[in-house]
Design an enzyme around this catalytic site. Structure first.
Site, PDB file in Angstrom:
ATOM      1  N   SER A  96       0.851  -1.184   0.000  1.00  0.00           N
ATOM      2  CA  SER A  96       0.000   0.000   0.000  1.00  0.00           C
ATOM      3  C   SER A  96       0.889   1.237   0.000  1.00  0.00           C
ATOM      4  O   SER A  96       1.968   1.234   0.603  1.00  0.00           O
ATOM      5  CB  SER A  96      -0.927   0.015   1.218  1.00  0.00           C
ATOM      6  OG  SER A  96      -0.173   0.038   2.423  1.00  0.00           O
ATOM      7  N   HIS A 152      -2.841   7.232  -4.395  1.00  0.00           N
ATOM      8  CA  HIS A 152      -2.934   6.081  -3.487  1.00  0.00           C
ATOM      9  C   HIS A 152      -3.017   4.811  -4.320  1.00  0.00           C
ATOM     10  O   HIS A 152      -3.666   4.799  -5.379  1.00  0.00           O
ATOM     11  CB  HIS A 152      -4.179   6.211  -2.606  1.00  0.00           C
ATOM     12  CG  HIS A 152      -4.607   4.921  -1.972  1.00  0.00           C
ATOM     13  ND1 HIS A 152      -5.667   4.172  -2.447  1.00  0.00           N
ATOM     14  CD2 HIS A 152      -4.114   4.238  -0.909  1.00  0.00           C
ATOM     15  CE1 HIS A 152      -5.812   3.093  -1.707  1.00  0.00           C
ATOM     16  NE2 HIS A 152      -4.887   3.104  -0.772  1.00  0.00           N
ATOM     17  N   ARG A 171      -3.492  -6.456  -2.600  1.00  0.00           N
ATOM     18  CA  ARG A 171      -3.445  -7.303  -1.418  1.00  0.00           C
ATOM     19  C   ARG A 171      -3.985  -8.702  -1.717  1.00  0.00           C
ATOM     20  O   ARG A 171      -4.733  -8.913  -2.674  1.00  0.00           O
ATOM     21  CB  ARG A 171      -4.267  -6.666  -0.294  1.00  0.00           C
ATOM     22  CG  ARG A 171      -5.700  -6.359  -0.696  1.00  0.00           C
ATOM     23  CD  ARG A 171      -6.411  -5.482   0.320  1.00  0.00           C
ATOM     24  NE  ARG A 171      -7.782  -5.198  -0.072  1.00  0.00           N
ATOM     25  CZ  ARG A 171      -8.144  -4.181  -0.837  1.00  0.00           C
ATOM     26  NH1 ARG A 171      -7.235  -3.320  -1.270  1.00  0.00           N
ATOM     27  NH2 ARG A 171      -9.415  -3.990  -1.171  1.00  0.00           N
ATOM     28  N   HIS A 209     -20.464  12.375   4.684  1.00  0.00           N
ATOM     29  CA  HIS A 209     -20.753  13.537   5.529  1.00  0.00           C
ATOM     30  C   HIS A 209     -20.450  14.852   4.818  1.00  0.00           C
ATOM     31  O   HIS A 209     -20.964  15.904   5.206  1.00  0.00           O
ATOM     32  CB  HIS A 209     -19.960  13.441   6.834  1.00  0.00           C
ATOM     33  CG  HIS A 209     -18.483  13.485   6.663  1.00  0.00           C
ATOM     34  ND1 HIS A 209     -17.768  12.485   6.024  1.00  0.00           N
ATOM     35  CD2 HIS A 209     -17.558  14.411   7.053  1.00  0.00           C
ATOM     36  CE1 HIS A 209     -16.484  12.799   6.032  1.00  0.00           C
ATOM     37  NE2 HIS A 209     -16.331  13.955   6.647  1.00  0.00           N
ATOM     38  N   GLY A 240      -4.407  -5.303  15.293  1.00  0.00           N
ATOM     39  CA  GLY A 240      -3.217  -5.071  16.103  1.00  0.00           C
ATOM     40  C   GLY A 240      -1.987  -4.770  15.293  1.00  0.00           C
ATOM     41  O   GLY A 240      -0.865  -5.042  15.728  1.00  0.00           O
TER      42      GLY A 240
END
Length: 299
Positions: free
Chosen positions: A90, A104, A108, A173, A256
Site C-alpha cells: 500500500s 494512493h 493485497r 458527511h 493489532g
C-alpha cells in the site's frame, strides 16, 4: 500461492520506490518491523521532506492472526473467528506542489481458514488520485491507464471497477468524492488463482505509468501561498476519509497492526478552517464542480 504473491509484492515495492526516488532525488528510509504477536511483519519505507514528495510511504506487510477482525468480515460473516493471513503493498504519495495530485495504490491477498480443507482466498486493490487543482489531461491519462490495466481480463472490468472506486472513495458527511477515482476491486477469486493474481499484478504494474507522467508535468509548476493553503485544506478531506471510512486503516488497527505503518498515509501538514468555501468561478471552485465528481473521463 503465498510465495508467489509475496515475491511479486516485494519486487513491486522495490520498483515503485526506485521510480519515485529517481524523480525526487531522495531515498526512502526503510523500517523493517515484526507484528506485536510475532506473526509476520513488514517493510515500511518513507520519504519525507523531499523536493518533489513532501511525504510518501510505500508499505509491504505480511501478517497472520487467529481470527479476522470485524473490518474484514462485515461482508463475509461466515468467516468470523477464522484464522487469517494477509499480505499486500500500500502506498500514499503527498507531493509538495499543490498543482500535483496525491495518489494512493493498494494491492493485497487474503487467505482465511488456511488450516482448513477448503481455505478461502481472494485478491483486492486498486489505485485512485486526489488532485487539488483540476487538469483535464491529467484526469484522462490517469483513467486511460486504469482502462489499460483491465484489458485482457474480460469485458466490462474498467467500468465495473471504476464505479466501485467512485462508490468507495466517497465522503458521505461531505457529500463529495475524495478525488477523481480510478480502480477498486475486492473479493476477486472467481477466475481462479492464476488469472486473479495476474489481474492484481496488472493493477500494481500500471501505477507508475499512471502517476509518474502527471507528477513530472506538475512538480516544477509555480504556485502561490493561497494555492498551498487550499492544498492543506483539501488534505483534510483525505484525513477524514482514511480515519473514518477506510477499511484498510480499520483492518490494520483492529488486527493489532503497527500503528506507525498504518498511519504513514497521513499528510505531513494539513488544515481545517470553518466554512472555507472557494470563490465562485475560481480554480478551487472548478475542482469541486468539474473534477471531484463522478464522471466518465474516457468518453
Amino acid at each position: 500461492m503465498r510465495d508467489q504473491v509475496s515475491k511479486y509484492l516485494k519486487d513491486l515495492q522495490d520498483s515503485i520506490c526506485n521510480s519515485l526516488s529517481e524523480i525526487d532525488g531522495s531515498s526512502f528510509v526503510e523500517d523493517a518491523w515484526q507484528h506485536t504477536n510475532g506473526s509476520g511483519g513488514g517493510r515500511t519505507r518513507v520519504l519525507s521532506g523531499g523536493d518533489v514528495i513532501e511525504k510518501g510511504g510505500v508499505n509491504f506487510s505480511h501478517v497472520m492472526g487467529d481470527k479476522l477482525p470485524p473490518a474484514a468480515t462485515k461482508k463475509r460473516p461466515e468467516m468470523t473467528g477464522k484464522p487469517f493471513e494477509a499480505m499486500g503493498v500500500s502506498l500514499v504519495i503527498h507531493p509538495r506542489n499543490p498543482l500535483a495530485p496525491t495518489s494512493h495504490m493498494n494491492v493485497r491477498f487474503f487467505v482465511a481458514g488456511a488450516d482448513s480443507d477448503e481455505p478461502i482466498w481472494w485478491f483486492g486493490g486498486g489505485f485512485d488520485m486526489t488532485p487539488y487543482y483540476g487538469f483535464e489531461d491529467d484526469a484522462k491519462h490517469w483513467h486511460q491507464t486504469a482502462y489499460q490495466a483491465c484489458q485482457g481480463f474480460g469485458d466490462g472490468l474498467y467500468p465495473k471497477y471504476k464505479k466501485w472506486c467512485d462508490d468507495y472513495f466517497h465522503l458521505p458527511h461531505r457529500k463529495e468524492q475524495r478525488g477523481i477515482g480510478g480502480l477498486f476491486f475486492d473479493d476477486l477469486n472467481e477466475a481462479g488463482f492464476e488469472q486473479s493474481f495476474a489481474f492484481m499484478q496488472s493493477v500494481g504494474d500500471h501505477f507508475i505509468p499512471a502517476y509518474l507522467p502527471i507528477l513530472n508535468r506538475r512538480k516544477d509548476s509555480e504556485y502561490t501561498q493561497a494555492q498551498r493553503d487550499w492544498q492543506l485544506l483539501r488534505r483534510g478531506r483525505y484525513v477524514e476519509f482514511n480515519l473514518v471510512f477506510d477499511r484498510g486503516t480499520l483492518f490494520g488497527l483492529q488486527s493489532g497492526g503497527r500503528t506507525e505503518s498504518i498511519l504513514m498515509s497521513m499528510p505531513p501538514m494539513v488544515a481545517w478552517e470553518y466554512r472555507a468555501d472557494p470563490e465562485p468561478g475560481s480554480d478551487e471552485a472548478k475542482l469541486l464542480s468539474d473534477f471531484i465528481v463522478v464522471k466518465d473521463w474516457l468518453s
